[in-house]
Structure formats: C-alpha cells, structure tokens
Motif scaffolding. Structure first.
Motif, PDB file in Angstrom:
ATOM      1  N   TYR A 146       0.799   1.970   7.801  1.00 57.57           N
ATOM      2  CA  TYR A 146       0.376   3.332   7.067  1.00 57.57           C
ATOM      3  C   TYR A 146      -1.093   2.851   7.141  1.00 57.57           C
ATOM      4  O   TYR A 146      -1.597   2.397   5.997  1.00 57.57           O
ATOM      5  CB  TYR A 146       1.203   3.134   5.596  1.00 57.57           C
ATOM      6  CG  TYR A 146       1.014   4.617   5.239  1.00 57.57           C
ATOM      7  CD1 TYR A 146       1.419   5.648   5.351  1.00 57.57           C
ATOM      8  CD2 TYR A 146      -0.094   4.759   4.193  1.00 57.57           C
ATOM      9  CE1 TYR A 146       1.087   7.220   4.855  1.00 57.57           C
ATOM     10  CE2 TYR A 146      -0.321   5.904   3.468  1.00 57.57           C
ATOM     11  CZ  TYR A 146       0.350   7.200   4.059  1.00 57.57           C
ATOM     12  OH  TYR A 146       0.130   8.460   3.297  1.00 57.57           O
ATOM     13  N   ASP A 147      -1.964   3.170   7.999  1.00 57.14           N
ATOM     14  CA  ASP A 147      -3.408   2.884   8.056  1.00 57.14           C
ATOM     15  C   ASP A 147      -4.068   3.852   7.430  1.00 57.14           C
ATOM     16  O   ASP A 147      -5.446   3.580   7.525  1.00 57.14           O
ATOM     17  CB  ASP A 147      -3.581   2.539   9.503  1.00 57.14           C
ATOM     18  CG  ASP A 147      -3.554   3.760  10.284  1.00 57.14           C
ATOM     19  OD1 ASP A 147      -2.979   4.801   9.928  1.00 57.14           O
ATOM     20  OD2 ASP A 147      -3.841   3.636  11.580  1.00 57.14           O
ATOM     21  N   GLY A 235      -1.393  -3.137   3.914  1.00 56.37           N
ATOM     22  CA  GLY A 235      -0.427  -2.998   3.295  1.00 56.37           C
ATOM     23  C   GLY A 235       0.584  -4.566   3.252  1.00 56.37           C
ATOM     24  O   GLY A 235       1.180  -4.727   2.328  1.00 56.37           O
ATOM     25  N   SER A 236       0.276  -5.211   4.501  1.00 59.57           N
ATOM     26  CA  SER A 236       1.017  -6.374   4.474  1.00 59.57           C
ATOM     27  C   SER A 236       0.186  -7.521   4.196  1.00 59.57           C
ATOM     28  O   SER A 236       0.645  -8.779   4.338  1.00 59.57           O
ATOM     29  CB  SER A 236       1.319  -6.480   6.111  1.00 59.57           C
ATOM     30  OG  SER A 236       0.024  -6.756   6.617  1.00 59.57           O
ATOM     31  N   ARG A 256      -3.464   7.950  -0.803  1.00 51.94           N
ATOM     32  CA  ARG A 256      -2.526   7.787  -1.923  1.00 51.94           C
ATOM     33  C   ARG A 256      -2.822   6.408  -2.674  1.00 51.94           C
ATOM     34  O   ARG A 256      -3.885   5.866  -2.216  1.00 51.94           O
ATOM     35  CB  ARG A 256      -1.075   7.450  -1.487  1.00 51.94           C
ATOM     36  CG  ARG A 256      -1.027   6.673  -0.318  1.00 51.94           C
ATOM     37  CD  ARG A 256       0.358   6.331   0.078  1.00 51.94           C
ATOM     38  NE  ARG A 256       1.075   5.216  -0.922  1.00 51.94           N
ATOM     39  CZ  ARG A 256       2.122   4.533  -0.822  1.00 51.94           C
ATOM     40  NH1 ARG A 256       2.810   4.732   0.323  1.00 51.94           N
ATOM     41  NH2 ARG A 256       2.783   3.737  -1.793  1.00 51.94           N
ATOM     42  N   SER A 257      -2.287   6.271  -3.989  1.00 47.36           N
ATOM     43  CA  SER A 257      -2.604   5.114  -4.846  1.00 47.36           C
ATOM     44  C   SER A 257      -1.806   3.980  -4.338  1.00 47.36           C
ATOM     45  O   SER A 257      -0.953   4.043  -3.371  1.00 47.36           O
ATOM     46  CB  SER A 257      -2.040   5.392  -6.317  1.00 47.36           C
ATOM     47  OG  SER A 257      -2.695   6.507  -6.676  1.00 47.36           O
ATOM     48  N   ILE A 258      -2.426   2.755  -4.412  1.00 47.85           N
ATOM     49  CA  ILE A 258      -1.616   1.453  -4.054  1.00 47.85           C
ATOM     50  C   ILE A 258      -1.261   0.881  -5.437  1.00 47.85           C
ATOM     51  O   ILE A 258      -2.119   0.957  -6.519  1.00 47.85           O
ATOM     52  CB  ILE A 258      -2.345   0.680  -3.492  1.00 47.85           C
ATOM     53  CG1 ILE A 258      -2.808   1.333  -2.146  1.00 47.85           C
ATOM     54  CG2 ILE A 258      -1.618  -0.782  -3.009  1.00 47.85           C
ATOM     55  CD1 ILE A 258      -3.649   0.367  -1.156  1.00 47.85           C
ATOM     56  N   ASP A 259      -0.027   0.332  -5.607  1.00 50.20           N
ATOM     57  CA  ASP A 259       0.538  -0.528  -6.698  1.00 50.20           C
ATOM     58  C   ASP A 259       0.265  -1.713  -6.356  1.00 50.20           C
ATOM     59  O   ASP A 259       0.715  -2.310  -5.460  1.00 50.20           O
ATOM     60  CB  ASP A 259       1.925  -0.097  -7.103  1.00 50.20           C
ATOM     61  CG  ASP A 259       2.288   1.343  -7.560  1.00 50.20           C
ATOM     62  OD1 ASP A 259       1.282   2.011  -7.915  1.00 50.20           O
ATOM     63  OD2 ASP A 259       3.394   1.835  -7.221  1.00 50.20           O
ATOM     64  N   PHE A 260      -0.521  -2.579  -7.194  1.00 47.47           N
ATOM     65  CA  PHE A 260      -0.748  -4.120  -7.107  1.00 47.47           C
ATOM     66  C   PHE A 260      -0.109  -4.840  -8.193  1.00 47.47           C
ATOM     67  O   PHE A 260      -0.259  -4.502  -9.546  1.00 47.47           O
ATOM     68  CB  PHE A 260      -2.139  -4.268  -6.989  1.00 47.47           C
ATOM     69  CG  PHE A 260      -2.943  -3.731  -6.230  1.00 47.47           C
ATOM     70  CD1 PHE A 260      -3.044  -4.605  -4.723  1.00 47.47           C
ATOM     71  CD2 PHE A 260      -3.616  -2.802  -6.080  1.00 47.47           C
ATOM     72  CE1 PHE A 260      -3.835  -4.286  -3.863  1.00 47.47           C
ATOM     73  CE2 PHE A 260      -4.370  -2.293  -4.841  1.00 47.47           C
ATOM     74  CZ  PHE A 260      -4.511  -2.983  -3.886  1.00 47.47           C
TER      75      PHE A 260
END
Length: 314
Positions: A146-147, A235-236, A256-260
C-alpha cells in the motif's frame, strides 16, 4: 514551550530506509526477504531458527531495548511502556524553487524538470529526543504494497556539548553529568589490584561499551542541523531510534492515518523522558529546514538520494 535554536535554510532529499543507511541513528526492523535495499546496502540477516512446529522462521534479536535511566539525574527508575500513536497524514506546502541546498547531498538538483511528479515540502519545526531510552515505532494495519501511505523518519546527529552552548549561549537542554571527583594516587593503585573473587586482572568492560554505537548515550549536545537526514519507510518496516537520537515527531504521508505501537522506557520525569527543540529560521531566511517530497502518479514517494538508482520508486 520547547527551547529553540536557529535553523539554516536547507532542503533535505529523501533516502530509502535501510539498516546500512540508518545504522548511525538506530535499527530498522523488517523481514530481510522483503527488503527494498539495493545489494550494496544489504547487511547479513539476523540469526534465525525454525519455530511454531516448523511453520515459522524466527529472526533473533532484531533490535535492542536500552534503558539508560541509571544515568538520569533523578535516579528514578524507569519501566517499559507500550503506547499507540494514531498519526494522521501531515499537511505539506507547495514546492517553490530555492537556492538552498540539501545538507549532505549538495550534488543533487531538487528543482530539476526531468520528471512530472508532484513536488511538495514538509517543514521540520521540532526535533525531540529521549536521552535515556530507545524508542521503537511499529506500524500496524498497513500493507507493504500500500504505497499511497508511507511515513518519513527524520533524524539528526548530535553536536558536541561545547558547540551547542556556543550556538544558543546557554546550557543545552540535557542533564549534564556533574564534575568528576579527582582520585588520589592511593585510590588509583587500590583499583588496580586484582579482585580476590576473580582471576581477571582487568575490570570487565562497562555495559555501555558493549552496546552498538547507535544505542550508546549521545551526550548533551543539540542537533546538528546541517546534517539532518530524511528516510522514507513502508508499512513493512519498524524503526528503533537509539537512545538520545534527535528525531522529528512521526510524519505520515498519503491518504490515511497510521497506527504505531511505540515501545520505550519512561520514569515519569518530563525532562528525562523527552526533550524538544523548536527550529526557528535564521534571521532573514524565508524558510528553515524542509524535506523535499516528490510523488509519482500512484502517490508513492520517490527516493532522491543515497546509493542505488536516483529517484527509485518504492
């Protein structure tokens, strides 16, 4: 409000995040089989063993959590904490031609007209560090393929303490160690005697000397703003900032947001858990430090610096 320091007018090109290129600042955590790094930047993979009744491959010791709170002035013990940061995409400003040059890549023209990709700028306004702990950011729920959503890892080396004091004419925002007590000749010779409980004549190496250089204490210096670097991560990939590494708050790019999931140590003393410096453009400058971001037609970020093909697509 954080302390502030003047920032030069510099535009930073984007590099690919690999363990080799990032080793000065910390650790990149990824499956070696899926690494995007060019052959020249691939390090030997970690040791691995079969696990889960033969259904999994376990890579061993892929990063190191470091707790240096024994060096903190308060001596208050820390505990391991795990939080979730929900990071929304950052707002970027339109690209404008500039005479400012990238910090470590002066031979790259960031204003060339060879490509028709969309160009934008991200202004770096704050750098922070966690002087006594590593900090690991682990993205969850984001596919490698998902780039159209990625994140930037922006870091800076640490200046010597003397240079930091000269820049802002006040002590750096870091607890400095007290003066060392001068030992007498008697103390020196007493410490040189072999221990009665061991056969070793020399004392064992300190805990910190056995750490990887990126994980050792960085000292009280301010960030070296002329050598800021910016890496693009997928994401990897997860990333561990070494203890005391200056870095920008997480910068998400895309749709979109990213959850860390964020893992670190903390003792609840604010100045010991996190220190910030606000970057203010130098007097007369139109801008300070900005990361130059070029998108392709799919929304992926183009790599503009570092080994391998320039402008390689993720």
């Amino acid at each position: 409000m954080p302390s502030s320091m003047p920032a030069p007018s510099i535009r930073i090109p984007i590099e690919l995040l690999t363990q080799s290129s990032f080793s000065q600042f910390g650790t990149v955590i990824e499956n070696p089989a899926h690494s995007e790094a060019p052959p020249s930047q691939r390090l030997p993979p970690p040791a691995s063993v079969s696990a889960n009744q033969g259904t999994a491959l376990k890579y061993i010791d892929v990063t190191h959590m470091v707790n240096l709170y024994s060096l903190a002035p308060s001596k208050k013990p820390a505990r391991a904490v795990m939080n979730i940061f929900v990071c929304s995409p950052r707002e970027l400003r339109p690209h404008e031609p500039s005479e400012s040059m990238p910090s470590s890549w002066g031979d790259i023209d960031l204003d060339d007209d060879e490509d028709n990709g969309e160009r934008q700028l991200f202004d770096v306004k704050i750098l922070e560090r966690h002087p006594f702990t590593t900090q690991t950011f682990i993205p969850i729920g984001l596919s490698q393929t998902y780039d159209s959503t990625q994140y930037l890892v922006i870091v800076a080396p640490t200046l010597p303490a003397s240079a930091s004091r000269h820049k802002i004419n006040r002590p750096p925002p870091f607890p400095t160690p007290g003066p060392r007590k001068r030992r007498s000749i008697r103390d020196i010779f007493a410490r040189a005697r072999p221990s009665p409980f061991t056969n070793e004549a020399a004392p064992p190496p300190s805990t910190y000397s056995r750490l990887h250089p990126s994980q050792r204490p960085k000292g009280p210096g301010l960030p070296d703003l002329k050598n800021v670097r910016a890496f693009i991560a997928s994401g990897s990939q997860a990333v561990t900032y070494g203890a005391g590494t200056w870095h920008a708050p997480m910068v998400v790019l895309g749709e979109r947001s990213i959850d860390f999931v964020v893992v670190q140590f903390a003792n609840g003393v604010e100045i010991e858990d996190c220190q910030e410096v606000e970057l203010v453009p130098e007097r007369g400058a139109d801008e300070g430090i900005a990361v130059s971001i070029e998108m392709d037609y799919r929304g992926g970020v183009r790599v503009k610096a570092g080994p391998g093909p320039v402008k390689a697509k993720l």
